[in-house]
Write a protein that holds these residues in place. Structure first.
Motif, PDB file in Angstrom:
ATOM      1  N   ASP A 134       0.924  -1.173   0.090  1.00 49.57           N
ATOM      2  CA  ASP A 134       0.070  -0.051   0.002  1.00 49.57           C
ATOM      3  C   ASP A 134       0.803   1.279  -0.010  1.00 49.57           C
ATOM      4  O   ASP A 134       0.297   2.338   0.105  1.00 49.57           O
ATOM      5  N   SER A 135       2.152   1.158  -0.223  1.00 51.61           N
ATOM      6  CA  SER A 135       3.049   2.446  -0.099  1.00 51.61           C
ATOM      7  C   SER A 135       3.724   2.587  -1.433  1.00 51.61           C
ATOM      8  O   SER A 135       3.797   1.618  -2.410  1.00 51.61           O
ATOM      9  N   HIS A 154       5.504  15.528   6.488  1.00 53.61           N
ATOM     10  CA  HIS A 154       4.205  14.780   6.818  1.00 53.61           C
ATOM     11  C   HIS A 154       3.949  13.531   5.834  1.00 53.61           C
ATOM     12  O   HIS A 154       2.875  13.437   5.400  1.00 53.61           O
ATOM     13  N   ALA A 155       4.900  12.630   5.690  1.00 53.23           N
ATOM     14  CA  ALA A 155       4.821  11.666   4.851  1.00 53.23           C
ATOM     15  C   ALA A 155       4.350  10.300   5.951  1.00 53.23           C
ATOM     16  O   ALA A 155       5.065  10.100   6.908  1.00 53.23           O
ATOM     17  N   ASP A 156       3.566   9.712   5.463  1.00 56.34           N
ATOM     18  CA  ASP A 156       2.927   8.498   6.230  1.00 56.34           C
ATOM     19  C   ASP A 156       4.098   7.426   6.395  1.00 56.34           C
ATOM     20  O   ASP A 156       4.606   7.379   5.025  1.00 56.34           O
ATOM     21  N   ASN A 157       4.496   7.036   7.469  1.00 58.12           N
ATOM     22  CA  ASN A 157       5.616   5.968   7.619  1.00 58.12           C
ATOM     23  C   ASN A 157       5.542   5.056   8.808  1.00 58.12           C
ATOM     24  O   ASN A 157       4.892   5.559   9.736  1.00 58.12           O
ATOM     25  N   ARG A 158       6.093   4.108   8.882  1.00 58.74           N
ATOM     26  CA  ARG A 158       6.326   3.175  10.041  1.00 58.74           C
ATOM     27  C   ARG A 158       7.648   2.401   9.808  1.00 58.74           C
ATOM     28  O   ARG A 158       8.135   2.232   8.794  1.00 58.74           O
ATOM     29  N   ILE A 159       8.200   2.099  10.867  1.00 56.72           N
ATOM     30  CA  ILE A 159       9.603   1.412  10.879  1.00 56.72           C
ATOM     31  C   ILE A 159       8.980  -0.004  10.927  1.00 56.72           C
ATOM     32  O   ILE A 159       8.164  -0.491  12.078  1.00 56.72           O
ATOM     33  N   LEU A 160       9.564  -1.065  10.032  1.00 54.22           N
ATOM     34  CA  LEU A 160       9.107  -2.320  10.102  1.00 54.22           C
ATOM     35  C   LEU A 160      10.270  -3.170  10.091  1.00 54.22           C
ATOM     36  O   LEU A 160      11.248  -3.003   9.156  1.00 54.22           O
ATOM     37  N   TRP A 210      -1.432   8.977   1.011  1.00 56.78           N
ATOM     38  CA  TRP A 210      -2.804   8.728   0.653  1.00 56.78           C
ATOM     39  C   TRP A 210      -3.806   9.787   1.727  1.00 56.78           C
ATOM     40  O   TRP A 210      -3.015  10.174   2.419  1.00 56.78           O
ATOM     41  N   GLY A 211      -4.906   9.538   1.538  1.00 63.32           N
ATOM     42  CA  GLY A 211      -5.626  10.126   2.240  1.00 63.32           C
ATOM     43  C   GLY A 211      -5.789   9.492   3.546  1.00 63.32           C
ATOM     44  O   GLY A 211      -6.246  10.470   4.488  1.00 63.32           O
ATOM     45  N   LYS A 212      -5.482   8.384   3.657  1.00 62.93           N
ATOM     46  CA  LYS A 212      -5.654   7.643   4.915  1.00 62.93           C
ATOM     47  C   LYS A 212      -4.334   6.837   5.192  1.00 62.93           C
ATOM     48  O   LYS A 212      -3.923   6.104   4.249  1.00 62.93           O
ATOM     49  N   SER A 213      -3.589   7.034   6.360  1.00 63.37           N
ATOM     50  CA  SER A 213      -2.354   6.366   6.473  1.00 63.37           C
ATOM     51  C   SER A 213      -2.405   4.707   6.392  1.00 63.37           C
ATOM     52  O   SER A 213      -3.534   4.227   7.198  1.00 63.37           O
ATOM     53  N   PRO A 214      -1.865   4.152   5.591  1.00 63.86           N
ATOM     54  CA  PRO A 214      -1.972   2.453   5.683  1.00 63.86           C
ATOM     55  C   PRO A 214      -1.490   1.988   7.064  1.00 63.86           C
ATOM     56  O   PRO A 214      -1.714   0.767   7.147  1.00 63.86           O
ATOM     57  N   TYR A 215      -0.639   2.668   7.654  1.00 60.77           N
ATOM     58  CA  TYR A 215       0.189   2.174   9.096  1.00 60.77           C
ATOM     59  C   TYR A 215      -0.583   2.310  10.211  1.00 60.77           C
ATOM     60  O   TYR A 215      -0.251   1.925  11.262  1.00 60.77           O
TER      61      TYR A 215
END
Length: 181
Positions: free
Chosen positions: A75-76, A134-140, A168-173
């Motif tokens: 989704d990224s 303001h980029a959606d992100n997560r450490i995986l 995206w309009g909604k963070s997938p994380y």
């Protein structure tokens, strides 16, 4: 020339990813020794990482966690990888690794704590850049395990993490729930 929103956002994310790699490179390193490796992944290679995450989850019987994170990667738009090689600093007294010296640690196959500390600082610096823009992100860690399996950061890298980026309009994380059994 007109850039549509999707093109503009993807270009911005690529710029942010590159800035994240710079932040990891310039983050403080113990004793001035830099063992950090980075790369930016998009397109088919990003999907290959997600597929490898699914495979590793099945292989190690932790499919729910790995498949959830693999979907986050799919989704990224971009995946930024960070890893480190292990090597000692040449200290005669430290013992944080539980060995007498760096030479003793190396001789007995130990892991220098500073490489993992340096990687953690680099990840924090990179994630801060993503947050600043303001980029959606997560450490995986799961993405890191896939990158190691695929040797995306090179043969010598022994620990890795990935940070997927999306706009995206909604963070997938954000709603990271494991699937119900």
């Amino acid at each position: 020339m007109i850039y549509d929103a999707k093109t503009a956002e993807t270009l911005a994310l690529l710029d942010i990813a590159n800035k994240m790699c710079v932040a990891a490179r310039t983050a403080p390193k113990a004793h001035g020794i830099d063992h950090i490796h980075t790369c930016v992944i998009t397109g088919d290679e990003l999907l290959a990482v997600a597929d490898e995450m699914d495979r590793l989850g099945r292989e190690h019987e932790i499919e729910a966690l790995f498949s959830r994170d693999a979907q986050n990667v799919r989704d990224s738009q971009i995946l930024v990888m960070f890893g480190a090689i292990y090597g000692q600093r040449g200290l005669t007294f430290c013992q944080y690794c539980r060995f007498e010296s760096c030479a003793d640690c190396a001789a007995k196959g130990g892991v220098c704590v500073y490489d993992n500390i340096d990687l953690g600082i680099a990840l924090g610096s990179a994630a801060a850049i993503a947050a600043d823009f303001h980029a959606d992100n997560r450490i995986l860690y799961t993405a890191g395990k896939a990158a190691l399996s695929l040797k995306l950061l090179g043969e010598d890298v022994q620990i890795a993490f990935g940070i997927p980026l999306s706009a995206w309009g909604k963070s997938p994380y954000f709603d990271k729930r494991l699937p119900m059994k």
